[in-house]
Design a protein around this motif. Sequence first.
Motif, PDB file in Angstrom:
ATOM      1  N   ASN A   1       0.843  -1.191   0.000  1.00 47.47           N
ATOM      2  CA  ASN A   1       0.000   0.000   0.000  1.00 47.47           C
ATOM      3  C   ASN A   1       0.874   1.235   0.000  1.00 47.47           C
ATOM      4  N   ASN A   2       0.588   2.154  -0.884  1.00 46.49           N
ATOM      5  CA  ASN A   2       1.402   3.371  -0.969  1.00 46.49           C
ATOM      6  C   ASN A   2       0.767   4.574  -0.305  1.00 46.49           C
ATOM      7  N   PHE A   3      -0.391   4.384   0.303  1.00 45.28           N
ATOM      8  CA  PHE A   3      -1.047   5.485   1.009  1.00 45.28           C
ATOM      9  C   PHE A   3      -0.276   5.778   2.294  1.00 45.28           C
ATOM     10  N   LEU A   4       0.085   7.028   2.468  1.00 43.14           N
ATOM     11  CA  LEU A   4       0.792   7.419   3.699  1.00 43.14           C
ATOM     12  C   LEU A   4      -0.243   7.840   4.736  1.00 43.14           C
ATOM     13  N   PHE A   5      -0.297   7.117   5.825  1.00 45.26           N
ATOM     14  CA  PHE A   5      -1.299   7.402   6.847  1.00 45.26           C
ATOM     15  C   PHE A   5      -0.978   8.730   7.531  1.00 45.26           C
ATOM     16  N   PRO A   6      -1.932   9.647   7.560  1.00 47.29           N
ATOM     17  CA  PRO A   6      -1.658  10.933   8.201  1.00 47.29           C
ATOM     18  C   PRO A   6      -1.556  10.783   9.719  1.00 47.29           C
ATOM     19  N   ALA A   7      -0.848  11.733  10.322  1.00 46.53           N
ATOM     20  CA  ALA A   7      -0.647  11.673  11.771  1.00 46.53           C
ATOM     21  C   ALA A   7      -1.971  11.597  12.518  1.00 46.53           C
ATOM     22  N   ALA A   8      -2.994  12.266  11.980  1.00 47.58           N
ATOM     23  CA  ALA A   8      -4.300  12.276  12.649  1.00 47.58           C
ATOM     24  C   ALA A   8      -4.884  10.869  12.772  1.00 47.58           C
ATOM     25  N   VAL A   9      -4.482   9.984  11.883  1.00 44.29           N
ATOM     26  CA  VAL A   9      -4.947   8.587  11.956  1.00 44.29           C
ATOM     27  C   VAL A   9      -3.963   7.766  12.798  1.00 44.29           C
ATOM     28  N   VAL A  10      -2.686   7.923  12.501  1.00 46.49           N
ATOM     29  CA  VAL A  10      -1.654   7.125  13.173  1.00 46.49           C
ATOM     30  C   VAL A  10      -1.670   7.334  14.690  1.00 46.49           C
ATOM     31  N   GLU A  11      -1.907   8.567  15.098  1.00 45.88           N
ATOM     32  CA  GLU A  11      -1.796   8.879  16.522  1.00 45.88           C
ATOM     33  C   GLU A  11      -3.058   8.583  17.329  1.00 45.88           C
ATOM     34  N   ARG A  12      -4.083   8.114  16.686  1.00 46.54           N
ATOM     35  CA  ARG A  12      -5.300   7.777  17.435  1.00 46.54           C
ATOM     36  C   ARG A  12      -5.060   6.545  18.307  1.00 46.54           C
ATOM     37  N   GLU A  13      -5.512   6.602  19.539  1.00 45.08           N
ATOM     38  CA  GLU A  13      -5.227   5.510  20.474  1.00 45.08           C
ATOM     39  C   GLU A  13      -5.946   4.223  20.120  1.00 45.08           C
ATOM     40  N   ASN A  14      -7.074   4.335  19.441  1.00 45.87           N
ATOM     41  CA  ASN A  14      -7.846   3.124  19.137  1.00 45.87           C
ATOM     42  C   ASN A  14      -7.382   2.447  17.844  1.00 45.87           C
ATOM     43  N   ILE A  15      -6.378   3.038  17.202  1.00 43.54           N
ATOM     44  CA  ILE A  15      -5.925   2.477  15.922  1.00 43.54           C
ATOM     45  C   ILE A  15      -4.471   2.016  15.985  1.00 43.54           C
ATOM     46  N   THR A  16      -4.246   0.796  15.546  1.00 43.04           N
ATOM     47  CA  THR A  16      -2.895   0.263  15.390  1.00 43.04           C
ATOM     48  C   THR A  16      -2.726  -0.079  13.917  1.00 43.04           C
ATOM     49  N   ILE A  17      -1.618   0.354  13.346  1.00 43.65           N
ATOM     50  CA  ILE A  17      -1.385   0.074  11.928  1.00 43.65           C
ATOM     51  C   ILE A  17      -0.084  -0.706  11.779  1.00 43.65           C
TER      52      ILE A  17
END
Lengths: 285, 76
Positions: free
Chosen positions: A86-102
Amino acid sequence: MNTDFGRVVVIGYGKATGEILKYTDDRQADYGYELEFIEHEPHVLGVTRQICEERGIPFASMPDKRELAGYLGEIQEKTLIVSASNNFLFPAAVVERENITIINFHNALLPEYPGRNAPSWVIYQGEARTGITWHYVTAGVDEGNIIIQKSCEIGSDTKAYELTETLMDLAYEGFCECFDSVLQENAEAKPQGFSPERRMYRSSEIPGGGVLHPEEPTENAYRLLRSVDYGKSGIFPPVQMEIDGKRAEILRYRKIAPEKKKEGTDMRYLPFADGELLKIKYRML
Amino acid sequence: MEEKILEVLEEYCEEALSYTGDNMMEEGVIDSFTVINIVSELEDVFDIEIDAKYVVAENFRNKEAIIELVRQLVEE
Protein backbone atom coordinates in the motif's frame (compact mmCIF):
# COMPACT_ATOMS: atom_id res chain seq x y z
CA MET A 1 -8.30 -16.72 21.30
CA ASN A 2 -8.73 -13.23 22.66
CA THR A 3 -8.10 -9.82 21.22
CA ASP A 4 -9.33 -6.36 22.07
CA PHE A 5 -9.40 -5.48 18.38
CA GLY A 6 -12.98 -5.45 17.22
CA ARG A 7 -12.17 -4.59 13.65
CA VAL A 8 -9.47 -5.42 11.10
CA VAL A 9 -9.10 -3.30 7.98
CA VAL A 10 -6.89 -4.54 5.14
CA ILE A 11 -5.61 -1.98 2.63
CA GLY A 12 -3.47 -2.73 -0.41
CA TYR A 13 -3.27 -4.38 -3.79
CA GLY A 14 -1.57 -7.34 -5.39
CA LYS A 15 -0.76 -10.91 -4.61
CA ALA A 16 0.28 -10.56 -0.96
CA THR A 17 -2.77 -8.48 -0.16
CA GLY A 18 -5.08 -11.13 -1.60
CA GLU A 19 -3.43 -13.87 0.44
CA ILE A 20 -3.47 -11.76 3.60
CA LEU A 21 -7.11 -10.93 3.03
CA LYS A 22 -7.97 -14.61 2.79
CA TYR A 23 -5.90 -15.39 5.89
CA THR A 24 -7.52 -12.68 8.01
CA ASP A 25 -10.91 -13.90 6.81
CA ASP A 26 -10.04 -17.47 7.78
CA ARG A 27 -8.91 -16.30 11.24
CA GLN A 28 -11.99 -14.20 11.88
CA ALA A 29 -13.74 -17.10 13.59
CA ASP A 30 -10.84 -17.43 16.08
CA TYR A 31 -11.05 -13.85 17.26
CA GLY A 32 -14.47 -12.52 16.30
CA TYR A 33 -13.29 -9.24 14.74
CA GLU A 34 -15.10 -7.55 11.88
CA LEU A 35 -13.10 -7.60 8.65
CA GLU A 36 -13.21 -5.18 5.74
CA PHE A 37 -11.07 -4.40 2.72
CA ILE A 38 -10.28 -1.00 1.25
CA GLU A 39 -8.93 -0.64 -2.27
CA HIS A 40 -6.98 2.60 -2.56
CA GLU A 41 -5.00 1.84 -5.70
CA PRO A 42 -6.82 -0.42 -8.16
CA HIS A 43 -4.65 -2.93 -10.00
CA VAL A 44 -5.55 -3.91 -13.55
CA LEU A 45 -4.88 -7.58 -12.81
CA GLY A 46 -5.95 -7.41 -9.17
CA VAL A 47 -8.12 -10.08 -7.60
CA THR A 48 -8.99 -8.57 -4.22
CA ARG A 49 -12.46 -7.50 -5.30
CA GLN A 50 -13.24 -11.05 -6.40
CA ILE A 51 -11.96 -12.44 -3.10
CA CYS A 52 -14.22 -10.05 -1.20
CA GLU A 53 -17.22 -10.96 -3.33
CA GLU A 54 -16.63 -14.68 -2.98
CA ARG A 55 -16.17 -14.51 0.78
CA GLY A 56 -18.66 -11.80 1.62
CA ILE A 57 -15.99 -9.40 2.93
CA PRO A 58 -17.11 -5.75 2.88
CA PHE A 59 -15.26 -4.01 0.05
CA ALA A 60 -14.80 -0.29 -0.48
CA SER A 61 -12.95 1.55 -3.21
CA MET A 62 -11.41 4.80 -1.96
CA PRO A 63 -8.93 6.16 -4.48
CA ASP A 64 -9.14 9.62 -2.96
CA LYS A 65 -6.57 10.18 -0.20
CA ARG A 66 -8.70 12.66 1.72
CA GLU A 67 -11.72 10.40 1.65
CA LEU A 68 -9.63 7.49 2.90
CA ALA A 69 -7.99 9.56 5.65
CA GLY A 70 -11.38 10.87 6.71
CA TYR A 71 -12.90 7.41 6.77
CA LEU A 72 -10.10 5.96 8.88
CA GLY A 73 -10.10 8.98 11.15
CA GLU A 74 -13.72 8.38 12.07
CA ILE A 75 -13.28 4.80 13.21
CA GLN A 76 -14.34 4.57 16.82
CA GLU A 77 -13.69 0.97 17.86
CA LYS A 78 -10.29 -0.53 18.51
CA THR A 79 -9.00 -1.36 15.06
CA LEU A 80 -6.02 -3.04 13.45
CA ILE A 81 -5.18 -1.69 10.01
CA VAL A 82 -3.10 -4.03 7.86
CA SER A 83 -1.27 -2.09 5.18
CA ALA A 84 -0.05 -4.62 2.61
CA SER A 85 1.52 -3.37 -0.64
CA ASN A 86 0.00 0.00 0.00
CA ASN A 87 1.40 3.37 -0.97
CA PHE A 88 -1.05 5.48 1.01
CA LEU A 89 0.79 7.42 3.70
CA PHE A 90 -1.30 7.40 6.85
CA PRO A 91 -1.66 10.93 8.20
CA ALA A 92 -0.65 11.67 11.77
CA ALA A 93 -4.30 12.28 12.65
CA VAL A 94 -4.95 8.59 11.96
CA VAL A 95 -1.65 7.12 13.17
CA GLU A 96 -1.80 8.88 16.52
CA ARG A 97 -5.30 7.78 17.44
CA GLU A 98 -5.23 5.51 20.47
CA ASN A 99 -7.85 3.12 19.14
CA ILE A 100 -5.92 2.48 15.92
CA THR A 101 -2.89 0.26 15.39
CA ILE A 102 -1.39 0.07 11.93
CA ILE A 103 1.07 -2.50 10.66
CA ASN A 104 2.76 -2.17 7.29
CA PHE A 105 4.72 -4.49 5.04
CA HIS A 106 7.82 -2.87 3.57
CA ASN A 107 9.61 -4.66 0.74
CA ALA A 108 13.14 -4.35 2.12
CA LEU A 109 15.03 -5.09 5.30
CA LEU A 110 14.48 -1.89 7.24
CA PRO A 111 16.16 0.33 8.24
CA GLU A 112 17.82 -0.21 4.83
CA TYR A 113 16.02 1.03 1.71
CA PRO A 114 13.05 2.91 3.17
CA GLY A 115 10.64 4.61 0.80
CA ARG A 116 9.46 3.60 -2.65
CA ASN A 117 10.48 0.90 -5.12
CA ALA A 118 12.93 -0.81 -2.78
CA PRO A 119 13.24 -3.97 -4.93
CA SER A 120 14.55 -1.77 -7.74
CA TRP A 121 17.14 -0.10 -5.60
CA VAL A 122 18.52 -3.30 -4.08
CA ILE A 123 18.99 -4.78 -7.57
CA TYR A 124 20.51 -1.59 -8.91
CA GLN A 125 22.94 -1.36 -5.99
CA GLY A 126 23.99 -4.97 -6.54
CA GLU A 127 22.86 -6.25 -3.15
CA ALA A 128 23.15 -10.01 -2.66
CA ARG A 129 20.24 -10.19 -0.21
CA THR A 130 17.09 -8.34 0.65
CA GLY A 131 13.82 -9.15 2.34
CA ILE A 132 10.67 -7.82 3.90
CA THR A 133 9.78 -6.06 7.11
CA TRP A 134 6.48 -5.92 8.95
CA HIS A 135 6.56 -2.90 11.20
CA TYR A 136 4.26 -0.71 13.22
CA VAL A 137 3.34 2.49 11.45
CA THR A 138 4.31 5.82 12.96
CA ALA A 139 3.99 9.33 11.57
CA GLY A 140 7.40 8.96 9.85
CA VAL A 141 7.74 6.89 6.66
CA ASP A 142 8.96 3.31 7.28
CA GLU A 143 10.28 4.30 10.72
CA GLY A 144 8.16 2.23 13.11
CA ASN A 145 9.35 -0.63 15.28
CA ILE A 146 10.06 -3.91 13.51
CA ILE A 147 7.73 -6.82 14.21
CA ILE A 148 9.23 -9.43 11.92
CA GLN A 149 11.68 -9.68 9.02
CA LYS A 150 12.28 -12.34 6.37
CA SER A 151 15.17 -12.38 3.94
CA CYS A 152 16.01 -13.86 0.55
CA GLU A 153 18.84 -13.94 -1.96
CA ILE A 154 18.88 -11.78 -5.06
CA GLY A 155 19.93 -13.84 -8.08
CA SER A 156 22.30 -12.42 -10.67
CA ASP A 157 19.52 -12.43 -13.27
CA THR A 158 16.64 -11.45 -10.98
CA LYS A 159 14.33 -8.78 -12.36
CA ALA A 160 12.37 -6.35 -10.22
CA TYR A 161 9.05 -8.05 -10.80
CA GLU A 162 10.50 -11.46 -9.95
CA LEU A 163 11.99 -10.14 -6.74
CA THR A 164 8.69 -8.43 -5.94
CA GLU A 165 6.89 -11.76 -6.26
CA THR A 166 9.36 -13.43 -3.90
CA LEU A 167 8.98 -10.59 -1.43
CA MET A 168 5.22 -10.84 -1.54
CA ASP A 169 5.43 -14.52 -0.69
CA LEU A 170 7.72 -13.65 2.22
CA ALA A 171 5.34 -10.90 3.30
CA TYR A 172 2.49 -13.35 3.50
CA GLU A 173 4.66 -15.87 5.37
CA GLY A 174 5.76 -13.21 7.86
CA PHE A 175 2.24 -11.93 8.33
CA CYS A 176 0.95 -15.38 9.24
CA GLU A 177 3.76 -15.73 11.77
CA CYS A 178 3.15 -12.46 13.55
CA PHE A 179 -0.61 -11.99 13.22
CA ASP A 180 -1.54 -13.62 16.54
CA SER A 181 1.03 -11.68 18.53
CA VAL A 182 -0.08 -8.41 16.92
CA LEU A 183 -3.72 -9.11 17.66
CA GLN A 184 -2.89 -10.16 21.19
CA GLU A 185 -0.65 -7.10 21.56
CA ASN A 186 2.36 -9.04 22.74
CA ALA A 187 4.57 -8.79 19.63
CA GLU A 188 8.21 -8.11 20.47
CA ALA A 189 8.76 -5.11 18.25
CA LYS A 190 12.29 -3.74 17.96
CA PRO A 191 13.38 -0.16 17.21
CA GLN A 192 15.06 0.21 13.85
CA GLY A 193 18.26 1.95 14.94
CA PHE A 194 18.75 4.48 12.17
CA SER A 195 22.16 5.34 10.82
CA PRO A 196 23.02 8.95 9.92
CA GLU A 197 23.38 7.84 6.28
CA ARG A 198 19.80 6.62 6.09
CA ARG A 199 18.41 7.65 2.73
CA MET A 200 14.74 7.78 1.79
CA TYR A 201 13.96 6.66 -1.77
CA ARG A 202 11.25 8.68 -3.44
CA SER A 203 8.80 7.67 -6.15
CA SER A 204 10.24 10.26 -8.54
CA GLU A 205 13.72 8.69 -8.41
CA ILE A 206 14.78 6.28 -11.13
CA PRO A 207 17.82 4.01 -10.83
CA GLY A 208 20.66 5.37 -12.93
CA GLY A 209 18.44 8.28 -13.89
CA GLY A 210 16.79 5.85 -16.30
CA VAL A 211 19.67 6.15 -18.77
CA LEU A 212 21.87 3.27 -19.90
CA HIS A 213 25.48 4.02 -20.79
CA PRO A 214 26.72 1.33 -23.22
CA GLU A 215 30.33 2.30 -22.63
CA GLU A 216 30.08 1.16 -19.01
CA PRO A 217 30.48 -2.53 -18.09
CA THR A 218 27.54 -4.50 -19.42
CA GLU A 219 26.93 -5.88 -15.94
CA ASN A 220 25.94 -2.34 -14.89
CA ALA A 221 23.58 -1.96 -17.83
CA TYR A 222 21.99 -5.32 -17.07
CA ARG A 223 21.53 -4.37 -13.42
CA LEU A 224 19.87 -1.13 -14.43
CA LEU A 225 17.51 -2.87 -16.86
CA ARG A 226 16.59 -5.56 -14.34
CA SER A 227 16.06 -3.01 -11.59
CA VAL A 228 13.32 -1.14 -13.43
CA ASP A 229 11.70 -4.18 -15.02
CA TYR A 230 8.12 -4.48 -13.76
CA GLY A 231 6.75 -5.72 -17.06
CA LYS A 232 4.11 -3.39 -18.44
CA SER A 233 3.14 -1.81 -15.15
CA GLY A 234 4.65 1.56 -16.05
CA ILE A 235 6.22 2.09 -12.63
CA PHE A 236 9.24 3.48 -14.42
CA PRO A 237 9.51 4.91 -17.94
CA PRO A 238 11.48 2.85 -20.49
CA VAL A 239 15.24 3.08 -20.03
CA GLN A 240 16.87 5.30 -22.61
CA MET A 241 20.24 5.12 -24.31
CA GLU A 242 22.09 7.08 -26.94
CA ILE A 243 22.53 5.52 -30.38
CA ASP A 244 24.52 7.37 -33.04
CA GLY A 245 24.02 10.60 -31.15
CA LYS A 246 20.26 10.19 -30.91
CA ARG A 247 18.00 9.08 -28.09
CA ALA A 248 16.39 5.67 -28.13
CA GLU A 249 14.22 3.88 -25.62
CA ILE A 250 14.78 0.26 -24.78
CA LEU A 251 11.82 -1.97 -25.49
CA ARG A 252 13.20 -5.22 -24.14
CA TYR A 253 16.41 -6.98 -23.26
CA ARG A 254 17.70 -10.46 -22.66
CA LYS A 255 20.92 -12.15 -21.64
CA ILE A 256 21.85 -14.67 -24.29
CA ALA A 257 24.61 -17.06 -25.28
CA PRO A 258 26.82 -15.73 -28.15
CA GLU A 259 25.65 -18.48 -30.55
CA LYS A 260 22.09 -17.18 -30.24
CA LYS A 261 23.02 -13.80 -31.62
CA LYS A 262 20.90 -12.83 -34.63
CA GLU A 263 21.22 -9.59 -36.49
CA GLY A 264 18.06 -7.56 -36.63
CA THR A 265 16.84 -4.02 -36.95
CA ASP A 266 16.91 -1.78 -33.92
CA MET A 267 18.93 -4.33 -32.02
CA ARG A 268 22.20 -3.98 -30.16
CA TYR A 269 24.38 -6.51 -28.38
CA LEU A 270 26.60 -5.63 -25.45
CA PRO A 271 29.24 -8.14 -24.28
CA PHE A 272 29.40 -9.36 -20.69
CA ALA A 273 32.79 -10.12 -19.17
CA ASP A 274 31.98 -13.85 -19.20
CA GLY A 275 31.34 -13.89 -22.96
CA GLU A 276 27.55 -13.84 -22.86
CA LEU A 277 25.67 -11.04 -24.58
CA LEU A 278 23.05 -8.55 -23.52
CA LYS A 279 20.53 -8.31 -26.36
CA ILE A 280 18.78 -4.96 -26.45
CA LYS A 281 15.82 -4.14 -28.66
CA TYR A 282 15.25 -0.40 -28.94
CA ARG A 283 13.14 2.23 -30.65
CA MET A 284 14.48 5.59 -31.78
CA LEU A 285 12.75 8.57 -30.21
CA MET B 1 2.33 -19.68 -34.45
CA GLU B 2 -0.13 -21.37 -32.14
CA GLU B 3 2.38 -24.07 -31.37
CA LYS B 4 4.97 -21.51 -30.30
CA ILE B 5 2.46 -19.74 -28.05
CA LEU B 6 1.52 -23.02 -26.41
CA GLU B 7 5.22 -23.74 -25.84
CA VAL B 8 5.53 -20.41 -24.01
CA LEU B 9 2.46 -21.19 -21.92
CA GLU B 10 3.81 -24.62 -21.13
CA GLU B 11 7.04 -23.08 -19.87
CA TYR B 12 5.43 -20.49 -17.60
CA CYS B 13 1.98 -21.87 -16.78
CA GLU B 14 1.39 -25.45 -17.80
CA GLU B 15 -2.01 -25.41 -16.13
CA ALA B 16 -3.20 -22.90 -18.73
CA LEU B 17 -2.95 -25.57 -21.43
CA SER B 18 -5.60 -27.77 -19.86
CA TYR B 19 -7.75 -24.92 -18.54
CA THR B 20 -11.16 -24.84 -20.23
CA GLY B 21 -12.84 -21.98 -18.35
CA ASP B 22 -13.17 -18.31 -19.12
CA ASN B 23 -11.16 -16.46 -16.47
CA MET B 24 -7.73 -17.81 -15.56
CA MET B 25 -6.95 -14.78 -13.39
CA GLU B 26 -10.00 -15.01 -11.17
CA GLU B 27 -9.72 -18.74 -10.89
CA GLY B 28 -6.11 -18.55 -9.77
CA VAL B 29 -4.65 -20.45 -12.73
CA ILE B 30 -2.44 -17.52 -13.63
CA ASP B 31 -1.28 -14.51 -11.61
CA SER B 32 0.00 -11.09 -12.55
CA PHE B 33 3.65 -12.14 -12.27
CA THR B 34 3.16 -15.07 -14.62
CA VAL B 35 1.47 -12.71 -17.07
CA ILE B 36 4.59 -10.52 -17.06
CA ASN B 37 6.75 -13.54 -17.88
CA ILE B 38 4.45 -14.70 -20.66
CA VAL B 39 4.24 -11.23 -22.19
CA SER B 40 8.00 -10.83 -22.10
CA GLU B 41 8.55 -14.22 -23.73
CA LEU B 42 5.90 -13.70 -26.40
CA GLU B 43 7.43 -10.33 -27.31
CA ASP B 44 10.79 -11.95 -27.74
CA VAL B 45 9.60 -15.01 -29.65
CA PHE B 46 7.42 -13.06 -32.10
CA ASP B 47 9.39 -9.79 -32.08
CA ILE B 48 6.26 -7.83 -31.22
CA GLU B 49 5.36 -5.15 -28.71
CA ILE B 50 2.50 -6.01 -26.39
CA ASP B 51 1.39 -2.61 -25.17
CA ALA B 52 0.23 -2.24 -21.57
CA LYS B 53 -3.32 -1.60 -22.78
CA TYR B 54 -3.49 -5.23 -23.93
CA VAL B 55 -2.21 -6.63 -20.64
CA VAL B 56 -5.61 -7.00 -19.00
CA ALA B 57 -7.42 -10.00 -17.55
CA GLU B 58 -9.72 -10.21 -20.59
CA ASN B 59 -6.80 -11.01 -22.91
CA PHE B 60 -5.46 -13.63 -20.53
CA ARG B 61 -8.76 -15.30 -19.68
CA ASN B 62 -7.69 -18.56 -21.40
CA LYS B 63 -5.16 -19.83 -23.93
CA GLU B 64 -7.46 -19.07 -26.87
CA ALA B 65 -7.60 -15.39 -25.85
CA ILE B 66 -3.81 -15.24 -25.66
CA ILE B 67 -3.45 -16.85 -29.08
CA GLU B 68 -5.94 -14.38 -30.54
CA LEU B 69 -4.11 -11.43 -28.97
CA VAL B 70 -0.76 -12.50 -30.42
CA ARG B 71 -2.34 -13.23 -33.80
CA GLN B 72 -3.72 -9.69 -33.95
CA LEU B 73 -0.45 -8.10 -32.94
CA VAL B 74 1.60 -10.17 -35.40
CA GLU B 75 -0.76 -9.20 -38.23
CA GLU B 76 -0.64 -5.48 -37.41
